[in-house]
Design an enzyme around this catalytic site. Structure first.
Site, PDB file in Angstrom:
ATOM      1  N   LYS A  42       1.047  -1.248  -0.344  1.00  6.68           N
ATOM      2  CA  LYS A  42      -0.088   0.153   0.683  1.00  6.68           C
ATOM      3  C   LYS A  42       0.727   1.381  -0.157  1.00  6.68           C
ATOM      4  O   LYS A  42       2.167   1.005   0.631  1.00  6.68           O
ATOM      5  CB  LYS A  42      -0.969  -0.027   0.904  1.00  6.68           C
ATOM      6  CG  LYS A  42      -1.750   1.099   1.121  1.00  6.68           C
ATOM      7  CD  LYS A  42      -3.292  -0.075   0.347  1.00  6.68           C
ATOM      8  CE  LYS A  42      -4.035   1.088  -0.165  1.00  6.68           C
ATOM      9  NZ  LYS A  42      -5.483   0.340  -0.427  1.00  6.68           N
ATOM     10  N   ASP A  92      -6.934   4.376  -4.831  1.00 10.04           N
ATOM     11  CA  ASP A  92      -7.195   4.063  -3.284  1.00 10.04           C
ATOM     12  C   ASP A  92      -8.186   5.687  -3.510  1.00 10.04           C
ATOM     13  O   ASP A  92      -8.452   6.117  -3.906  1.00 10.04           O
ATOM     14  CB  ASP A  92      -6.818   3.419  -2.125  1.00 10.04           C
ATOM     15  CG  ASP A  92      -7.822   3.488  -0.672  1.00 10.04           C
ATOM     16  OD1 ASP A  92      -7.929   2.034  -0.798  1.00 10.04           O
ATOM     17  OD2 ASP A  92      -7.603   3.608   0.530  1.00 10.04           O
TER      18      ASP A  92
END
Ligand code: NDP
Ligand code: 2IT
Length: 451
Positions: free
Chosen positions: A130, A170
């Site tokens: 991430k 995201d």
């Protein structure tokens, strides 16, 4: 070699907290996983060896860098960016980028850790990562966002690649940002390869990637309901958020005959008593995806709706709750309200949206509870399908991708049932998802030896 002593949850967590001080979101995500995985590990000797849980909760590496960019008034601005490359045991690192003022290393470590298990559940060869920045895209012009993305990629491009690490979107990173990031990547690397997913359809994107997380979340919910002999049609649904995941969760729920009552953003929520239909959702898509407006405008446009400032939607009676905004947005008190109002299923579109005490209440009640790593895996799954299409230099049809997405969501559901069914039709999906995700990654790590 002497047999390894069993893991103890409190001892393990106190070590992890000491090694990662002040990273509360990371502690929360790890605790949620290890409290279900430790009993399994303690029953299976091979997983007790080789410090498997200590290794799995330590990222392979974290790259941290400054991003300097110029705003429209000619001022220099600086942000911090990260890429947490958590684990590449079963495939290249894969996971989104988040742009939000609240982004910290702790948030990205929790998201990276969850991503490892989520990607494992999809059955596709993807490791977990991430990244993101504490950059706030709200109120910025397109050119400011472009300059930020180009500056960020000027450093990030050395650390990623189609066989090493493949970022995607995201919170705060949608098609506009992915396009700017990919344009700069391609220019710096001088290669046109699928190093990012969520790309535009004319430059390597996949059909259904935009819809995949929201659709997948509703497919998962449908699978859980079917497992109990129930279905989506006629169910009342409360959704939080009004971004990518929320919009397409609403779209699929409406298509399957459910009545969607709420949407929200960080200013508050709207409650439409008559339900949000496809036409009203088209207004929301334009409002959020094109005009970048606020959800309060929905209540100005449609008289059947009320806007509640600074509140979350969980007090609205509903049978299905789909939190699709952000972490820890559902408190234990919210869960109690939902249960008191007749909740049947809560399915997490967002990552870790329910606070720990809230998930305890859900697990103790006789309701269906799907954790994010299972329920929102459709997004990264279709990202994986985008990578396959890029590698093959072909594009699958909308129906082909949608059928594959449905198949992957069904398979994740069935893996949860396999690992956590009590035999009477009652499934602890949180435990099932954690163990099923863990087993594949752990087996690969054990096979590699000391790496
Ligand atoms: P978007 O940026 O498209 O939308 C986010 C939505 O959540 C917006 O409505 C936003 O409101 C709201 N929101 C964000 N932060 C907060 C906050 N602190 N308080 C209240 N509301 C907030 O993001 P996505 O829809 O892509 O992501 C939503 C969730 O889904 C995240 O948890 C993400 O990690 C998860 N997810 C996303 C996937 C994807 O493919 N995009 C895949 C799997 C999971 P506002 O505009 O006011 O900030
Ligand atoms: O949380 C997630 O799974 C995502 N943001 C999607 C990641 C991806 O690589 O598509």
């Amino acid at each position: 070699m002497a047999s390894t002593p069993p893991y103890d949850l409190d001892e393990f967590m106190s070590g992890l907290e000491k090694r990662n001080p002040n990273e509360v979101e990371f502690h929360q995500a790890v605790r949620e996983v290890v409290q279900t995985v430790i009993p399994f590990v303690n029953e299976h000797e091979k997983y007790r060896q080789d410090q498997i849980l200590e290794r799995m909760t330590e990222p392979d590496r974290i790259v941290i860098f400054r991003v300097t960019w110029e705003d429209d008034d000619g001022n220099f601005r600086a942000n911090r960016a990260w890429r947490v490359q958590f684990n590449n045991s079963i495939g290249p690192y894969k996971g989104g980028l988040r742009f939000h003022t609240d982004v910290t290393q702790s948030v990205l470590k929790f998201l990276g850790f969850e991503q490892v298990l989520k990607n494992s559940l999809t059955g596709l060869p993807m490791g977990g990562a991430k990244g993101g920045a504490n950059f706030n895209p709200k109120g910025k012009s397109d050119h400011e966002v472009m300059r930020f993305c180009q500056s960020m990629m000027t450093e990030l491009y050395r650390h990623i690649g189609e066989d090493t690490d493949i970022p995607a979107g995201d919170i705060g990173v949608g098609q506009r940002e992915i396009s700017y990031l990919f344009g700069q990547y391609k220019r710096l690397a001088n290669r046109f390869v699928g190093t990012l997913t969520g790309k535009g359809l004319s430059f390597g994107g996949s059909l259904v990637r935009t819809e995949a997380t929201g659709y997948g979340c509703v497919y998962f919910c449908q699978n859980m309901l079917h497992h109990r002999g129930d279905g989506m049609a006629g169910k009342s649904v409360a959704i939080s958020g009004s971004g990518n995941v929320a919009i397409y969760a609403a779209e699929k729920a409406i298509e399957l005959g459910a009545k969607v009552l709420t949407l929200s953003d960080s200013d508050g929520f709207i409650h439409d008593r008559q339900g949000i239909d496809a036409e009203k959702l088209a207004f929301v898509k334009d409002l959020k995806e094109v005009r970048r407006g606020r959800i309060s405008e929905y209540a100005q446009k449609f008289k059947s709706a009320e806007f509640y400032a600074d509140r979350r939607p969980w007090g609205v009676p509903c049978e299905i709750a789909l939190p699709c905004a952000t972490q820890n947005e559902v408190t234990a008190e919210d869960v109690q309200h939902l249960l008191d109002n007749g909740l049947v299923a809560l399915c997490e579109g967002a990552n870790m949206p329910v606070q720990a005490e809230g998930t305890d209440l859900l697990l103790a009640a006789n309701v269906l509870y799907a954790p994010g790593k299972a329920a929102n895996a459709g997004g990264v799954a279709v990202s994986g399908l985008e990578q396959s299409q890029n590698a093959l230099r072909i594009s699958w049809s909308r129906d082909e991708v949608d059928q594959r997405l449905k198949g992957i969501m069904r398979d994740i559901h069935d893996q949860c049932v396999h690992y956590a069914s009590d035999g009477n039709g009652c499934v602890n999906y949180a435990r099932g998802a954690n163990i099923a995700g863990f087993v594949k990654v752990a087996d690969a790590m054990l096979a590699y030896g000391a790496v």
